[in-house]
Design an enzyme around this catalytic site. Structure first.
Site, PDB file in Angstrom:
ATOM      1  CG  ASP A 335      -1.941   0.809   1.096  1.00  0.00           C
ATOM      2  OD1 ASP A 335      -1.911   1.881   0.365  1.00  0.00           O
ATOM      3  OD2 ASP A 335      -2.582   1.377   2.550  1.00  0.00           O
ATOM      4  CD  GLU A 338      -0.226   5.115  -3.905  1.00  0.00           C
ATOM      5  OE1 GLU A 338       0.065   5.934  -3.385  1.00  0.00           O
ATOM      6  OE2 GLU A 338      -1.503   4.406  -4.382  1.00  0.00           O
ATOM      7  CG  ASP A 442      -8.377   4.566   0.402  1.00  0.00           C
ATOM      8  OD1 ASP A 442      -7.602   3.206   0.063  1.00  0.00           O
ATOM      9  OD2 ASP A 442      -7.312   5.098   0.512  1.00  0.00           O
TER      10      ASP A 442
HETATM   11  O1  MIG Z   1      -4.074   6.191   4.500  1.00  0.00           O
HETATM   12  O2  MIG Z   1      -3.711   1.234   5.727  1.00  0.00           O
HETATM   13  O3  MIG Z   1      -5.750   2.398   0.124  1.00  0.00           O
HETATM   14  O4  MIG Z   1      -7.516   0.148   1.523  1.00  0.00           O
HETATM   15  O5  MIG Z   1      -6.522   0.265   4.874  1.00  0.00           O
HETATM   16  C1  MIG Z   1      -4.581   5.095   3.696  1.00  0.00           C
HETATM   17  C2  MIG Z   1      -4.545   1.501   5.924  1.00  0.00           C
HETATM   18  C3  MIG Z   1      -3.732   3.499   4.381  1.00  0.00           C
HETATM   19  C4  MIG Z   1      -4.791   2.804   2.276  1.00  0.00           C
HETATM   20  C5  MIG Z   1      -5.041   2.097   2.012  1.00  0.00           C
HETATM   21  C6  MIG Z   1      -6.014   0.598   2.486  1.00  0.00           C
HETATM   22  C7  MIG Z   1      -6.350   0.617   3.846  1.00  0.00           C
HETATM   23  C8  MIG Z   1      -5.769   2.090   4.772  1.00  0.00           C
HETATM   24  N1  MIG Z   1      -4.153   2.073   3.688  1.00  0.00           N
END
Ligand code: MIG
Length: 749
Positions: A335, A338, A442
Site C-alpha cells: 500500500d 505511489e 479507496d
Molecule cells: O492512508 O492501511 O488503500 O486499503 O486500509 C490510508 C490503511 C492507508 C490505504 C489503503 C487502504 C488501507 C489504508 N491505507
C-alpha cells in the site's frame, strides 16, 4: 517529424526527440502472430498508420519544448479504451487524463490521476483493425482525446510510442502483454474469497473473524492484516497485539486461512529500529536536491523512502521480509506505494501555523488534509541508479511501486522457494501484472462506486492487468446490507474478490447486517467456490495470452459500436455475461444481449441477440447469462480452495454442441511451468439420434484432483436417447429438465 521504424509484422516504433528512461519495462517482443495481415498496416512518410486508407492514426504535429514532448494525431471517429486505472466510463473519447501515480482517496467522477499509471490504450472503430499504443515512458504522461484529434505528451526530452496492430482487440492485448509481461499463475487460494478490514488489530480479533467464517460455513481463504499489526507502524515488525505471530499464523492455517500482511514503503526514522539502521547503512533512501535524505510523514511519523531504483536497495528490501515469512505469512499487500507522502516538514510547518497546534498527531493530519492536496514531489526527490546516475523523481515515480514489486517477488523466492508468490499492490505501471494483483484503492460505500468499479476494472484488464478487484462493500463511509449483498454478488465475478473497509466505518463482514443479508452473501461466495474450476481455467488463459478475465461486451463483437458504451454489464472469460444490479431498492434491470444466444443461468431461459430485456433480480439474485454452446465447469462447495483432496467436476453444457477446456495444476508450486498440469478438452456434438461426446486429455502432467464427472445438459430435448462418449455408449438420465451423464476423469483419451 517523428522517426518510424518497423519492428516486426505487428509492431511499429515511433520516436521523436531523445527519450530517456531510468528503467526499461519492455522485456521481449514476441514475433508470432498468425492473424496479422501486414498489408493492412502500411505507412508512408506522413502517416504513422494507414489501414486500408482509413486514417486511424495520422500524425499531424510534434513538438519538444520546456521539457515536454508531444505528438498529435488525427483520428476520425476513434474510440479509446485502456489507460489503466481511470475513473469514468470505458470509452475515454473526449477525456483528458494524466499518468502520475497518486493516492487520491476520494474517487469523485472527475478524479484524475489515480494510483496506477499505464500509458497504453486501444484505438477502436467499427470495421477497422484495433490498434494499441504504448507510450514507453516511465515519466509523467498526458492524454487529450478530442473528437478528431488526440495528443500524447510526456515530461521528457523525447517520446517513444509503440503502435501495436490487432486486428482483433485480443491480439493487441496479447502483443502488448508479450512486451511488458503477463501474470504468472497465482496461488489457487488467491482466487478464493478474502476478508480484510483496517484493521483486525489483535491476533484474537483476526482469529475470531476466521472462526466465524467457518462456524457460519462461509467459504474464505485469506485474512488481511492492515497497518495495526506492526509496532508503531514500523514496517517489517510485529506489534504487541501479535505477541506470537508464528503461533497466530499457524492457528489460522489449521482452519484453512492464509494471512496476508500490509507493507508500506515509508521507513520510520528511528535510530533504534533495525530496518531503518540497515537501510541507512547501505544509504538506501532517496535524497532531496541538495543530497540530503528526503523525509516525509506517513503512518509511522517521519519516514525515509527506499530508492527502489537501485538493485542493492531492492535486495535489502527483499531480505527485510524475513520476519514476515518466518511467521508463516503467505502473501504481501503493498500500500501507499505511489508513494503516498502525506506531509513534508515544510508542509507540516504550514499546517501547524494554520491550525495553531503544536503536537503532530493523526487527528491534526486529518483536519489538515483539506488544506493541501497530496504532492508528487516530482522535482524534489532524487533517485540514483546502479551506475550512480541521478534521476528526478518524476521519471521514477510511476515505476516506484513496480520496482518495489520486483523486490517483493524476490522476497518470495528467498523465503518461500518453489511456491507461487501472492502480492497485492495499490500502485503500479505497465506490466505490474507480472508481479502483482491490484485492487482499485479507496472507493466508498456508494452505489455509484459499485457501478464505477466495473469500468475501472475493465480499463485495467484492457491495459494488461487481469487480476483486479475492488474493496467489496466499499472502503470509505458506512456500508449497508443491501449494498454489501449486491456488491458481493458482483464481486464474485471480479478476478480479485476481497471485502475491505476503513477504520471508523461500520463493520462489513458477511454477518454484519443480519441473517437475511448473510444468507445472500454466503450463497454468492459459495458460488464463487463452485465456479473455481471454470475461473481457474480463465486465469490460466490470462496467464498464457494476457487477454483479460473481466471484459467489456465489445469483446463479443468489436465492430458493434453499441457495445462501446455499455458500462454496467461485463463478461467473465468468453462465456459468462454478468449484469449486476447497481442501484438501491431495485429488483430488475434492463439487459442488452450481444451477438449469439445467451441463457439465464438461474432458469435456463434463452435470450436472443441484439435485444434489450427486462430481467428480474430480487435481492438474492444477480443475472448471469451463459453463451449458447459453451460449457461451465463447477465443483462442490468447499470452505476453502482445495479443502478436499479429491473434487467432483460438473460440466454444464448450454446448448446442443460446443467445446470447452479445463485446466488444472497443483495451485501452489511452479511445476506448471515444467509441464505439471492437466488440460482437458470436452466436445459435444448432436444429431437426430443423440449426443456424441468426446473427452480428451490434451496434456496430462499432474496427478489431478478431479475424479468423478457429471455432465449436465441444460435444456436438453426429451427425445435424446443415444449418448456416446469417446465412441462408447454411456448411461444418461433426466433429473428434472437436466439430462445427466456420468463418467470419470480416467475415461479421457
Ligand atoms: O492512508 O492501511 O488503500 O486499503 O486500509 C490510508 C490503511 C492507508 C490505504 C489503503 C487502504 C488501507 C489504508 N491505507
Amino acid at each position: 517529424m517523428p522517426k518510424i521504424e518497423k519492428v516486426n509484422e505487428w509492431l511499429f516504433k515511433m520516436t521523436y526527440g531523445i527519450p530517456k528512461n531510468p528503467f526499461d519495462v519492455v522485456d521481449v517482443i514476441e514475433e508470432k502472430n498468425e492473424n496479422t495481415l501486414f498489408k493492412c498496416f502500411e505507412m508512408n512518410e506522413k502517416l504513422l498508420i494507414e489501414s486500408k486508407g482509413i486514417d486511424l492514426a495520422e500524425e499531424i504535429g510534434s513538438s519538444a519544448k520546456d521539457g515536454y514532448t508531444s505528438i498529435t494525431f488525427h483520428s476520425a471517429n476513434g474510440h479509446f479504451f485502456g489507460f489503466g486505472e481511470k475513473m469514468g466510463y470505458v470509452d475515454k473519447r473526449g477525456r483528458e487524463m494524466m499518468m502520475v501515480n497518486t493516492d487520491n482517496p476520494l474517487h469523485t467522477p472527475d478524479l484524475d490521476p489515480m494510483y496506477i499509471s499505464i500509458p497504453f490504450f486501444i484505438l477502436l472503430s467499427p470495421k477497422k483493425p484495433a490498434i494499441g499504443f504504448f507510450i514507453n515512458s516511465t515519466s509523467y504522461s498526458f492524454f487529450k482525446i478530442n473528437d478528431d484529434t488526440y495528443t500524447i505528451s510526456v515530461k521528457d526530452e523525447g517520446i517513444e510510442i509503440y503502435a501495436i496492430y490487432g486486428p482483433k482487440i485480443d491480439d493487441v492485448i496479447t502483443h502488448f502483454t508479450g512486451m511488458v509481461g503477463r501474470m504468472e499463475m497465482p496461488p489457487a487460494w488467491s482466487i478464493g474469497y478474502q476478508q480484510s478490514r483496517w484493521s483486525y488489530s489483535t491476533d484474537e480479533e483476526a482469529l475470531d473473524v476466521a472462526r466465524r467464517m467457518r462456524k457460519d460455513s462461509i467459504p474464505c481463504d485469506v485474512l488481511y492484516l492492515d497497518i495495526d499489526y506492526m509496532d508503531g507502524y514500523r514496517v517489517f515488525t510485529w506489534g504487541k497485539n501479535f505477541p506470537d505471530p508464528k503461533k497466530f499464523v499457524s492457528e489460522m492455517k489449521e482452519i484453512g486461512f492464509k494471512v496476508v500482511t500490509i507493507v508500506d514503503p515509508g521507513v520510520k526514522i528511528d535510530e533504534n529500529y533495525a530496518v531503518y539502521k540497515s537501510g541507512k547503512s547501505i544509504d538506501a533512501f532517496v535524497k532531496d536536491r541538495y543530497g540530503k535524505e528526503f523525509t516525509g510523514y506517513v503512518w509511522p511519523g517521519k519516514c525515509s523512502f527506499p530508492d527502489f531504483l537501485r538493485p542493492d536497495v531492492r535486495e535489502w528490501w527483499s531480505t527485510s521480509h524475513k520476519v514476515l515469512f518466518d511467521a508463516g505469512v503467505e502473501g504481501i499487500w503493498n500500500d501507499m506505494n505511489e508513494p503516498a507522502i502525506v506531509w513534508t516538514d515544510a508542509q507540516m510547518d504550514k499546517v501547524k501555523n494554520i491550525l495553531g497546534k503544536g503536537e503532530i498527531n493523526f487527528q491534526l493530519l486529518g483536519e489538515a488534509k483539506a488544506v493541501f492536496a497530496q504532492e508528487d514531489h516530482g522535482d524534489e526527490i532524487i533517485h540514483k541508479d546502479e551506475n550512480g546516475e541521478r534521476w528526478p523523481h518524476y521519471k521514477v515515480r510511476n515505476i516506484y511501486a513496480y520496482l518495489e514489486a520486483i523486490a517483493t517477488s524476490r522476497a518470495f523466492e528467498l523465503y518461500r522457494p518453489g511456491k507461487r508468490p501472492f502480492l497485492l499492490t495499490r500502485a503500479g505501471f505497465a506490466g505490474i501484472q507480472k508481479y502483482a494483483a491490484v485492487w482499485t484503492g479507496d472507493n466508498s460505500s456508494w452505489w455509484e462506486h459499485l457501478e464505477a468499479e466495473i469500468a475501472i476494472s475493465i480499463g485495467l484488464g484492457l491495459s494488461g492487468v487481469s487480476f483486479t478487484g475492488t474493496d467489496v462493500g466499499g472502503f470509505g463511509g458506512n456500508s449497508n446490507g443491501e449494498l454489501l449483498a449486491r456488491w458481493t454478488e458482483m464481486g464474485v465475478f471480479f478476478p480479485f474478490f476481497r471485502n475491505h473497509s476503513a477504520i471508523g466505518t461500520v463493520h462489513q463482514e458477511p454477518w454484519a447486517f443480519g441473517e437475511k443479508i448473510e444468507k445472500i452473501i454466503k450463497k454468492y461466495i459459495t458460488l464463487r467456490y463452485e465456479l473455481f474450476p471454470h475461473m481457474y481455467t480463465a486465469f490460466h488463459s490470462a496467464h498464457e495470452n494476457g487477454v483479460p478475465i473481466m471484459r467489456p461486451l465489445f469483446f463479443i463483437d468489436q465492430d458493434n459500436p453499441d457495445l462501446y458504451s455499455i458500462n454496467d454489464e461485463f463478461l467473465f472469460g468468453d462465456s459468462l455475461l454478468i449484469a449486476p444490479i447497481t442501484k438501491p431498492n431495485t429488483m430488475w434491470r434492463s439487459v442488452y444481449i450481444p451477438k449469439g444466444r445467451w441463457i439465464d443461468m438461474r432458469n435456463g431461459k434463452i435470450y436472443e441477440e441484439d435485444h434489450v430485456y427486462k430481467i428480474d433480480a430480487p435481492l438474492d439474485e444477480i443475472p448471469i447469462f451463459v453463451k449458447e454452446n459453451s460449457m461451465i465447469f463447477r465443483t462442490d462447495p468447499m470452505n476453502y480452495i482445495f479443502e478436499k483432496e479429491k473434487m467432483t467436476l460438473y460440466v454444464d453444457v448450454y446448448g446442443q454442441e460446443g467445446r470447452g477446456y479445463l485446466y488444472e495444476d497443483d495451485g501452489e508450486t511452479l511445476e506448471y511451468k515444467k509441464g505439471g498440469y492437466n488440460l482437458y478438452e470436452f466436445a459435444v456434438g448432436s444429431d437426430m439420434k443423440g449426443y456424441t461426446l468426446s473427452f480428451k486429455a490434451k496434456h496430462h502432467g499432474y496427478a489431478g484432483r478431479y475424479e468423478k464427472i457429471t455432465m449436465n445438459f441444460i435444456n436438453a430435448p426429451r427425445k435424446i436417447a443415444n449418448i456416446n462418449l469417446n465412441g462408447k455408449k454411456v448411461n444418461a438420465y433426466f433429473d428434472g429438465n437436466i439430462l445427466k451423464v456420468e463418467f470419470e476423469i480416467k475415461d479421457a483419451t
